[in-house]
Design an enzyme around this catalytic site. Structure first.
Site, PDB file in Angstrom:
ATOM      1  N   ASP A  27       0.835  -1.207   0.000  1.00  0.00           N
ATOM      2  CA  ASP A  27       0.000   0.000   0.000  1.00  0.00           C
ATOM      3  C   ASP A  27       0.869   1.255   0.000  1.00  0.00           C
ATOM      4  O   ASP A  27       1.971   1.243   0.558  1.00  0.00           O
ATOM      5  CB  ASP A  27      -0.897  -0.033   1.250  1.00  0.00           C
ATOM      6  CG  ASP A  27      -2.077   0.906   1.129  1.00  0.00           C
ATOM      7  OD1 ASP A  27      -2.284   1.487   0.044  1.00  0.00           O
ATOM      8  OD2 ASP A  27      -2.803   1.072   2.125  1.00  0.00           O
ATOM      9  N   ASN A  75     -10.582  -3.386  -6.188  1.00  0.00           N
ATOM     10  CA  ASN A  75      -9.835  -2.413  -6.987  1.00  0.00           C
ATOM     11  C   ASN A  75     -10.521  -2.055  -8.316  1.00  0.00           C
ATOM     12  O   ASN A  75     -10.174  -1.057  -8.952  1.00  0.00           O
ATOM     13  CB  ASN A  75      -8.403  -2.900  -7.266  1.00  0.00           C
ATOM     14  CG  ASN A  75      -7.488  -2.784  -6.059  1.00  0.00           C
ATOM     15  OD1 ASN A  75      -6.508  -3.523  -5.929  1.00  0.00           O
ATOM     16  ND2 ASN A  75      -7.772  -1.858  -5.157  1.00  0.00           N
TER      17      ASN A  75
END
Ligand code: FPP
Length: 247
Positions: A27, A75
């Protein structure tokens, strides 16, 4: 009950305790780019460089399996351009790095519903998996269109079908039976789960498998992650005392 305690860490040729299976929520690519006034794709590109550094470091350390969260089932909610950029990077990564994986005896695996990707990418992924299938070295697992809740639901569905068809007795469905239906069934148990960029949540990643894993949240943004930060994470794991519910 068939509970197996999660992994006992193996000894790495000496006193240090090595995790057998490490997973990473990579991330912070977007924030890395933003800090430099660059487009988000620049952060993802540097993220791929971090993937290369960390897979090599894990291999050199003797980690048996490394699982990377490259694209979650959530996503798809990102702007179309960014989804397409991520697919492009994945394509490029496989094309560029497959020879190294074959040469270095790496087995490439994918977890998640990657068949929802475009046909050419599905074919590329499957060809890469096939080319490394005979290798017996470290396993690199890429999570693509992966979501842990969907994985567990699919396992439950398959077990229900077997019960309906009379091939299993519902009374025999225990933890081991569920584990055997997960995408990770043939991987070593998860020992260490790392998330970069300071966020402290699991985001639907390996929820079942993380039951006894050590969790490590580090502030480093993924594009800045390297062999040294990976070694620090492994050292943090080694210093923890795992009790698996005992004393
Ligand atoms: C999170 O950063 C990262 C991702 C959603 C994608 C991770 C993908 C890569 C590292 C590149 C492709 C991977 C491989 C294996 C080739 P973010 O965009 O959510 O960052 P932010 O939270 O700072 O915006």
């Amino acid at each position: 009950m068939s509970s197996r305690p999660a992994t006992a860490p193996v000894s790495a040729g000496g006193s240090a305790l090595l995790p057998r299976h490490v997973a990473i929520i990579m991330d912070g690519n977007g924030r890395w780019a933003k800090k430099r006034h660059l487009p988000r794709i620049a952060g993802h590109r540097q993220g791929v460089e971090a993937v290369r550094r960390v897979t090599r470091a894990a291999r050199a350390m003797g980690i048996e399996a490394l699982t990377l969260y490259a694209f979650s089932s959530e996503n798809w909610r990102r702007p179309e351009d960014e989804v397409s950029d991520l697919m492009g990077l994945l394509r490029l990564f496989i094309r560029t790095d497959i020879d190294e994986m074959v040469r270095e005896n790496v087995r490439l695996r994918v977890i998640g519903d990657y068949r929802r990707f475009s046909p050419d990418l599905v074919a590329l992924v499957e060809d890469a998996i096939a080319r490394t299938a005979a290798n017996d070295g470290p396993i690199l697992v890429i999570a693509l269109n992966y979501g842990a809740q969907a994985e567990i639901a699919a396992a439950a569905r398959r077990l229900a079908e077997k019960a309906r068809d009379g091939t299993i007795d519902p009374a025999m469905i225990d933890e081991a039976a569920i584990e055997a239906e997960l995408d990770t069934s043939d991987l070593p148990p998860l020992d260490l789960l790392i998330r970069t960029s300071g966020e402290i949540r699991l985001s639907n990643f390996l929820l079942w498998q993380a039951a006894y894993a050590e969790l490590l949240f580090v502030d480093t943004l993924w594009p800045d992650f390297d062999a040294a930060t990976f070694a620090d994470a492994v050292a943090a794991f080694s210093s923890r005392q795992r009790r698996f519910g005992g004393l």
